[in-house]
Design an enzyme around this catalytic site. Structure first.
Site, short mmCIF file in Angstrom:
data_model
loop_
_atom_site.label_atom_id
_atom_site.label_comp_id
_atom_site.label_asym_id
_atom_site.label_seq_id
_atom_site.Cartn_x
_atom_site.Cartn_y
_atom_site.Cartn_z
N ARG A 183 0.94 -1.12 -0.13
CA ARG A 183 0.02 -0.03 0.33
C ARG A 183 1.00 1.20 0.00
O ARG A 183 0.68 2.15 -0.45
CB ARG A 183 -1.09 0.09 1.12
CG ARG A 183 -1.67 1.05 1.37
CD ARG A 183 -2.93 1.32 2.50
NE ARG A 183 -3.07 0.32 3.32
CZ ARG A 183 -2.33 0.29 4.27
NH1 ARG A 183 -1.73 1.54 4.70
NH2 ARG A 183 -2.26 -0.63 5.16
N TYR A 221 -15.69 17.73 -15.71
CA TYR A 221 -16.26 16.52 -15.84
C TYR A 221 -17.14 16.47 -14.71
O TYR A 221 -16.99 16.82 -13.52
CB TYR A 221 -14.93 15.46 -15.60
CG TYR A 221 -15.43 14.05 -15.37
CD1 TYR A 221 -16.45 13.55 -16.24
CD2 TYR A 221 -14.85 13.45 -14.28
CE1 TYR A 221 -16.74 12.27 -16.03
CE2 TYR A 221 -15.47 12.15 -13.95
CZ TYR A 221 -16.39 11.47 -14.98
OH TYR A 221 -16.78 10.34 -14.71
N ASP A 226 -6.33 19.99 -13.86
CA ASP A 226 -6.75 18.55 -14.49
C ASP A 226 -6.39 18.68 -15.88
O ASP A 226 -7.06 19.44 -16.60
CB ASP A 226 -8.12 18.51 -14.10
CG ASP A 226 -8.67 17.11 -14.52
OD1 ASP A 226 -7.98 16.63 -15.50
OD2 ASP A 226 -9.68 16.55 -14.18
N LYS A 228 -7.28 8.06 -19.60
CA LYS A 228 -7.34 8.40 -20.77
C LYS A 228 -6.11 8.61 -21.44
O LYS A 228 -5.54 7.56 -22.03
CB LYS A 228 -8.04 10.03 -20.68
CG LYS A 228 -9.18 10.06 -19.70
CD LYS A 228 -10.35 9.13 -20.25
CE LYS A 228 -11.48 9.17 -19.13
NZ LYS A 228 -11.37 9.40 -17.75
O1 P1T Z 1 -12.49 8.07 -14.82
P1 P1T Z 1 -11.36 8.41 -13.64
O2 P1T Z 1 -9.95 7.86 -14.05
O3 P1T Z 1 -11.78 8.48 -12.22
O4 P1T Z 1 -11.08 10.18 -14.07
C1 P1T Z 1 -12.16 10.98 -13.54
C2 P1T Z 1 -12.00 12.26 -14.70
C3 P1T Z 1 -11.14 13.55 -14.24
N1 P1T Z 1 -11.02 14.42 -15.00
C4 P1T Z 1 -11.48 14.73 -16.19
C5 P1T Z 1 -11.33 15.78 -16.85
C6 P1T Z 1 -12.12 13.25 -16.67
O5 P1T Z 1 -12.64 13.47 -17.96
C7 P1T Z 1 -12.35 12.25 -16.09
C8 P1T Z 1 -13.18 11.27 -16.40
N2 P1T Z 1 -13.93 11.33 -17.71
C9 P1T Z 1 -14.77 10.65 -18.37
C10 P1T Z 1 -14.90 9.36 -17.96
C11 P1T Z 1 -15.36 11.30 -19.55
O6 P1T Z 1 -15.91 10.40 -20.49
O7 P1T Z 1 -15.49 12.33 -19.66
#
Ligand code: P1T
Length: 383
Positions: A46, A98, A170, A195
């Site tokens: 962890r 988001y 972000d 992403k």
């Molecule tokens: O899904 P995750 O890895 O927890 O990330 C969240 C997140 C954070 N910041 C941005 C700008 C994001 O676009 C996302 C996740 N977004 C999608 C799943 C989407 O389709 O926009």
């Protein structure tokens, strides 16, 4: 060292025990100690894992940062950042972001007394008047999700720092290949590495990078105390994805430019949101702070109804209808019912997020085929 070389080499050495050129997946929960307190730098997974350490070193290099902490998801990364603050503190975020980030800030941290305010940061003066004595952090998404507005990271950082407030960007929609916010004055950068960074739609992962030793120490403490760690297999996959990050993002950006132009000329399309257009309201800032204009394109339809939008969404064959973005394959999405459903409709409409808005994540396929796919789907609207 330039970006492509860093992506492939930064932090990556042959495995000391075997010479394996690829970072091994250290699938272990604990490490045998020679004697109490005597170990090889790893005690319990962890706290630290060698596959994760290599990923963190590589990502820190890509963002030109000193420290990186890798997480089980992008939202786990955001959750850890928000845990740096206490009840009564205020976070000012972009008013277009988001849906999951909005939900975490308002519906989880809001319950324990953190105040979230949402501001149009393309107008820096709006930020100046929103900062209060309780403001502790500015949360910037740029390009924003899904309207693709661009926020001037340098200008926002200058305003925030003049009031003793930190800035977190972000950087998910850009990836570190297009934009490195720490170089522009931001204090913290985070990603949904799910992403572009991973890029193959097979992992959920996140990361935070900073040059601030105090922030990094506290984030490591929070991670060890709260446990939002990524598994070693996921770290390996993200490392593998990063090796082609520059190639993938470059191709996505080239494809996006052609697709945005195609959509702009299409009679069924009322508006295309793409920062690469010279008449995009924030084009100059995008040109200043980004290497290229990104692989995301959003557009709206003249028909302006959900029924018509649904026809487009269900008639593409190469663009798959799915949440997420930044993978090698192209995706089509409907923010109002998918990624941004957790944002109240009146707030969505204020930024132009209508029920007919469509969001595209442009992959690395041959662009002629992608355009043909959209042409066929949009023909259903004309009919
Ligand atoms: O899904 P995750 O890895 O927890 O990330 C969240 C997140 C954070 N910041 C941005 C700008 C994001 O676009 C996302 C996740 N977004 C999608 C799943 C989407 O389709 O926009």
């Amino acid at each position: 060292m330039k970006f492509g070389t860093k992506a492939i080499h930064a932090g990556i050495d042959p495995d000391p025990s075997t010479g394996a050129i690829m970072t091994p997946i250290y699938q272990t929960s604990t490490y045998v100690q020679e004697a109490p307190g005597i170990n090889k730098g790893y005690e319990y997974a962890r706290t630290k894992n060698p596959t994760r350490t290599v990923l963190e070193t590589n990502l820190a290099a890509l963002e030109n940062g000193k420290h990186c902490i890798s997480y089980a998801s992008g939202l786990a990364a955001m959750d850890a950042i928000l845990k740096l603050y206490k009840p009564g503190d205020e976070i000012i975020a972009t008013n277009d972001l988001y849906g999951g980030s909005y939900r975490l800030l308002t519906k989880i941290f809001g319950l324990v007394g953190l105040k979230g305010t949402f501001v149009n940061m393309t107008d820096a003066s709006e930020l100046t008047s929103a900062i209060t004595e309780n403001t502790k952090l500015i949360w910037v998404e740029t390009p924003t999700n899904p309207m693709l507005s661009i926020v001037d990271i340098q200008a926002i950082s200058e305003i925030a720092h003049s009031k003793g407030v930190k800035v977190c960007v972000d950087n998910t929609f850009s990836s570190p290949y297009l934009q490195t916010p720490l170089d522009l004055g931001a204090d913290i950068v985070m990603h949904s590495a799910t992403k572009y960074i991973n890029g193959h739609s097979d992992v959920i992962n996140g990361c935070v990078i900073t040059n601030d030793d105090t922030v990094a120490d506290r984030l490591r403490f929070i991670q060890n105390a709260a446990g939002a760690v990524p598994g070693p297999m996921d770290c390996f996959l993200v490392l593998r994805g990063i090796k082609t990050l520059h190639l993938r993002v470059e191709r996505s950006c080239q494809n996006a430019e052609k697709i945005a132009s195609f959509l702009k000329d299409h009679p069924a399309v009322s508006k295309v949101y793409y920062p690469g257009f010279k008449d995009h309201p924030n084009h100059d800032i995008a040109a200043k702070q980004m290497r290229m204009f990104g692989g995301m394109v959003s557009f709206d339809l003249h028909a302006n109804s959900f029924e018509t939008t649904e026809k487009v969404l269900s008639n593409t064959h190469l663009f798959s209808l799915a949440e997420s973005l930044g993978g090698v394959e192209s995706l089509i999405g409907h923010p109002a019912t998918m990624t941004h459903a957790s944002i109240p409709k009146e707030d969505r409409l204020k930024v132009g997020l209508t029920d007919s808005l469509i969001r595209l994540s442009i992959g690395v396929e041959d662009v002629e085929d992608l355009i043909e796919d959209l042409r066929m789907a949009l023909a259903m609207v004309d009919a």
